[in-house]
Design a protein around this motif. Structure first.
Motif, PDB file in Angstrom:
ATOM      1  N   VAL A 399       0.798  -1.275  -0.067  1.00 66.96           N
ATOM      2  CA  VAL A 399      -0.001   0.044  -0.109  1.00 66.96           C
ATOM      3  C   VAL A 399       0.862   1.186   0.012  1.00 66.96           C
ATOM      4  O   VAL A 399       2.125   1.256   0.528  1.00 66.96           O
ATOM      5  CB  VAL A 399      -0.750   0.167   1.226  1.00 66.96           C
ATOM      6  N   ARG A 400       0.531   2.431  -0.696  1.00 74.12           N
ATOM      7  CA  ARG A 400       1.450   3.538  -0.826  1.00 74.12           C
ATOM      8  C   ARG A 400       1.086   4.512   0.119  1.00 74.12           C
ATOM      9  O   ARG A 400       0.109   4.932   0.543  1.00 74.12           O
ATOM     10  CB  ARG A 400       0.725   4.152  -2.198  1.00 74.12           C
ATOM     11  N   LEU A 401       2.380   4.648   0.876  1.00 71.44           N
ATOM     12  CA  LEU A 401       2.290   5.509   1.882  1.00 71.44           C
ATOM     13  C   LEU A 401       2.950   7.131   1.423  1.00 71.44           C
ATOM     14  O   LEU A 401       2.592   7.943   2.171  1.00 71.44           O
ATOM     15  CB  LEU A 401       3.333   5.161   3.061  1.00 71.44           C
ATOM     16  N   LEU A 402       3.753   6.997   0.470  1.00 76.78           N
ATOM     17  CA  LEU A 402       4.161   8.323  -0.038  1.00 76.78           C
ATOM     18  C   LEU A 402       4.372   8.506  -1.312  1.00 76.78           C
ATOM     19  O   LEU A 402       4.882   7.403  -2.028  1.00 76.78           O
ATOM     20  CB  LEU A 402       5.620   8.360   0.701  1.00 76.78           C
ATOM     21  N   ASP A 403       3.814   9.383  -2.116  1.00 69.35           N
ATOM     22  CA  ASP A 403       3.932   9.690  -3.532  1.00 69.35           C
ATOM     23  C   ASP A 403       4.291  11.331  -3.677  1.00 69.35           C
ATOM     24  O   ASP A 403       3.117  11.795  -3.493  1.00 69.35           O
ATOM     25  CB  ASP A 403       2.961   9.207  -4.405  1.00 69.35           C
ATOM     26  N   THR A 404       5.507  11.741  -3.731  1.00 68.08           N
ATOM     27  CA  THR A 404       5.484  13.169  -3.898  1.00 68.08           C
ATOM     28  C   THR A 404       4.853  13.936  -5.251  1.00 68.08           C
ATOM     29  O   THR A 404       4.803  15.166  -5.288  1.00 68.08           O
ATOM     30  CB  THR A 404       6.890  13.704  -3.608  1.00 68.08           C
ATOM     31  N   ARG A 405       4.548  12.890  -6.000  1.00 70.01           N
ATOM     32  CA  ARG A 405       3.913  13.404  -7.207  1.00 70.01           C
ATOM     33  C   ARG A 405       2.567  13.668  -7.257  1.00 70.01           C
ATOM     34  O   ARG A 405       1.900  14.560  -7.875  1.00 70.01           O
ATOM     35  CB  ARG A 405       4.220  12.386  -8.466  1.00 70.01           C
TER      36      ARG A 405
END
Length: 762
Positions: A399-405
């Motif tokens: 599961v995604r915790l971080l995506d600066t985009r």
């Protein structure tokens, strides 16, 4: 604990003996509520004052002379070489409390009633009732007892060290001695309860007898005594002795060792009985949930003059001790050997049980031991709760915790600036508990970097390390699995480059008090689509294609109970740019990635993924074909011996610099073509290590093979590189005798850097 405290008592700086006022009902008028005692320079003490904070008493005796029901006497750190006889009483619900400040390990601050060079004549509570004592150490000269309760009732001691034995006598009633540390004097037990005293509770203490004494804990003509959760050393004498008319006792949850120096056979084995109950003390007495160490070779039990050499024999002959063990009191953890039998096995419902252990800490559940106790099931026997274990793993996601985009985990969509930092909240996010998380495992990806550089991932708030997790060249997207300690519920990412970069982090799992345990394996290949390993043919995985891989029952993993696997996954011969998604079999295809590639490159990454139905799945998210390789490093299951201890990144090896090892100095220098590098990994009882391995300055294309020390080199790979580039990959590897081996599988020298992020130990 006992030996440490004894040394403390002997080593403190002493003050001169103070003259004692008469201990009577008269004396100076008492201040309301709290009385203070402090004879330190500058404290402005006076025994003729009222014991206020501004003008405390100089001696404990002065306060004892005026204290009344409901008052507390607060005693400052220091040494008070006094003889104290307490005769004043409190009342039910309003005791008189004499309280020292708890011992401070850092400053060695304590409240000492006497000390090694100027001992006191001890504490005596005579004929009083409803009196309590907390956080004191009492030191007397042999053979004088340090604490005497003489014909007193409802007296309570908590965290009191009695260096000169404890004696409860003369018909005392309902006396409790808890969380104490007791050393007997010459020819005397550590604790004696006698003289018709009733209802005594001895709980959560560490007890040593005096030399030549008849027992460590002697209960004689004292019915209804409770001896619960004590750690008792009794060198070649009886551990717990119930003599005379001491019926109706409860002896539970104790650890008893009667061996010479705690591990050697006694010359007089007849005297070294673990638990002895006289014929006159058996009626109504309960013995259970104890551990008796057999190394003295004395009888573990003597019940009504009959000795029993084994626990089954004792239970069959008496009906007692059904949950006892005759075993080493504390057997060190081993990978395959027995755990300490005391752990998670106590009777929480025993009378006199405290909510905390001897140092005031609550119970903890050792995840490596099956809970067999009553109540919550995980109280330990003895005075101290075992805490010498690390964390366990809960697989989660991906599961995604971080995506600066995409403003995931951060407020905006800006790239991380040059030499910029991102602090990511992980506790309480995406199913991770809000507290108790010690580390997280994430697949971290960098994309769109405008300059060459590297990423550092580390515990939030700590000094930024010199280690790296991902190394990149401008414009390239690449990933690496990262296991990092969590601090303040967060982890930090630092862009060590002169350009901007986007950062993505996908959760693979987290470490804490509950979860699964790791089983390291010698590396083995589970999947190779080029060689029909794990798949029926040798075709590359097509665009948008999925491979389902059976992992349960393969490569040393068991057929049942596998909850997750850690594999080194490699893609090779990709015909187009793309990424790989590795996820639990039978679940919805995730939007996260495990590995990113550009056409034509061979790229590895460590992947930890939950297992479902004994399988995991691989999805080729690209418009071209690709070959897949997966090498198993280990698996997780509910049962096991190993726990994880995360640490801030520590550099274990850098071949560019001189490195001092346990045996010798390794001078700076490359690892030659097809040569091996031995790396020492230091940690107590280590079985596996979590590393970030980096190769730099390679002279040609090649790969590294990381495997346990003193084993044959396996046909696997951990890190693939091209000439001249710097590449990193996380490696989880089994450790043999503190060593691992790294093989340079290339035709030219390379430099290798190894950073330690945690250890799996037993």
């Amino acid at each position: 604990m006992s030996r440490t405290r004894t040394a403390l008592a002997a080593g403190l700086t002493l003050v001169a003996t103070v003259g004692l006022p008469a201990v009577t009902t008269g004396g100076a008028s008492a201040a309301a509520g709290t009385l203070y005692v402090d004879h330190a320079p500058g404290a402005n003490c006076s025994n003729s004052g009222n014991g206020s904070a501004a003008q405390p008493f100089c001696t404990v005796a002065a306060a004892a002379a005026v204290a009344s029901a409901g008052q507390t006497v607060e005693i400052a750190w220091g040494t008070y070489p006094e003889e104290l006889v307490f005769t004043r009483s409190g009342r039910e619900g309003a005791p008189i409390v004499f309280r020292g400040r708890p011992h401070d390990v850092m400053t060695q601050g304590s409240v000492m009633i006497g000390a090694g060079e100027t001992p006191s004549k001890g504490i005596t509570v005579r004929g009083a009732e409803f009196v309590e004592f907390e956080h004191l150490y009492v030191v007397t000269n042999s053979p004088a007892p340090s604490v005497v309760v003489d014909g007193a009732n409802r007296v309570k001691f908590t965290d009191v060290g009695a260096y000169g034995r404890l004696w409860i006598t003369n018909g005392s009633r309902q006396v409790t001695f808890a969380r104490g540390d007791v050393n007997g004097t010459y020819n005397k037990p550590g604790i004696t309860v006698d003289g018709g005293s009733t209802g005594t509770v001895l709980t959560t203490n560490t007890v040593f007898p005096g030399y030549g004494s008849p027992a460590s804990v002697l209960v004689d003509d004292a019915p209804g005594t409770v001896v619960v959760s004590n750690t008792i050393a009794a060198e070649c004498v009886r551990g717990i002795a119930l003599d005379g008319a001491s019926a109706g006792a409860v002896v539970e949850n104790n650890e008893i060792n009667t061996a010479r120096t705690q591990n050697e056979r006694c010359a007089d084995t007849a005297a070294a009985v673990g638990i002895g109950v006289a014929p006159t003390a058996t009626a109504g007495t309960v013995v259970d949930y104890n551990v008796v160490d057999p190394r003295s070779e004395g009888a573990p039990y003597r019940w009504a003059d009959t000795e029993y050499p084994t626990q089954p024999g004792f239970t069959a002959g008496t009906g007692q001790g059904a949950h006892d063990f005759v075993a080493k009191v504390y057997e060190p953890r081993t990978l395959d050997g027995p755990q300490a039998v005391s752990v998670d096995s106590a009777d929480e419902n025993a009378p006199g049980m405290l909510p905390v252990d001897a140092i005031g800490e609550g119970p903890v559940d050792d995840p490596t031991v099956r809970n067999t106790g009553t109540g919550k099931g995980y109280r330990d026997r003895g005075a101290s709760e075992r805490r010498d274990f690390g964390s366990v793993f809960t697989p989660a996601g991906p599961v995604r915790l971080l995506d600066t985009r995409e403003a995931v985990g951060v407020p905006g969509t800006e790239a991380v600036p040059a030499f910029g930092q991102v602090d990511l909240q992980v506790a309480g996010v995406a199913g991770i508990p809000a507290s108790g998380v010690t580390a997280v495992t994430m697949n971290v990806t960098v994309t769109g970097p405008t300059d060459n550089g590297h990423l550092r991932v580390y515990p939030h708030g700590e000094e930024r390390p010199d280690t790296s997790n991902l190394n990149w060249t401008a414009g390239r997207t690449l990933a690496n699995q990262v296991t990092v300690p969590v601090k303040d519920g967060k982890v930090s990412f630092y862009n060590h480059s002169g350009g901007t970069v986007h950062v993505i982090a996908d959760l693979a799992g987290y470490y804490g008090a509950k979860g699964d345990l790791f089983h390291p394996l010698s590396p083995s290949r589970l999947l190779d689509t080029r060689e029909a390993v794990g798949v029926p043919g040798t075709e590359a995985v097509p665009a948008g294609g999925t491979v389902e891989l059976k992992v349960a029952g393969e490569g040393g993993a068991p057929l049942d109970g596998v909850t997750a696997v850690t594999m080194n996954v490699t893609v090779t011969d990709p015909s187009e740019d793309g990424h790989l998604r590795v996820y639990p079999h039978g679940t919805a295809l995730t939007q996260t990635s495990s590995l990113n590639w550009t056409a034509g490159r061979t790229v590895p990454n460590l992947v930890t993924v939950p297992v479902k139905d004994g399988k995991v799945s691989f999805y080729n998210s690209s418009g071209g074909t690709v070959h897949l390789i997966a090498d198993l490093a280990g698996y997780y299951s509910a049962e096991g011996r190993l726990t994880f201890t995360p640490n801030s990144p520590w550099r274990a090896m850098d071949t560019r610099e001189d490195v001092r090892t346990e045996c010798c100095l390794r001078p700076a220098g490359t690892v030659g073509a097809f040569d091996a590098l031995d790396v020492e990994i230091y940690a107590p009882n280590i079985a596996a290590a979590t590393l970030n391995v980096t190769v730099t300055e390679p002279g040609t294309d090649g790969h590294l093979i990381v495997y346990p020390g003193n084993e044959l080199m396996p046909a696997v790979s951990n890190l693939n590189f091209q000439a001249g580039e710097t590449v990193a990959n996380q490696v989880v590897v089994k450790v043999n005798e503190g060593h691992i081996t790294i093989r340079n599988a290339s035709a030219a020298p390379v430099h290798i850097i190894v950073d330690l992020f945690g250890t799996q130990s037993y």
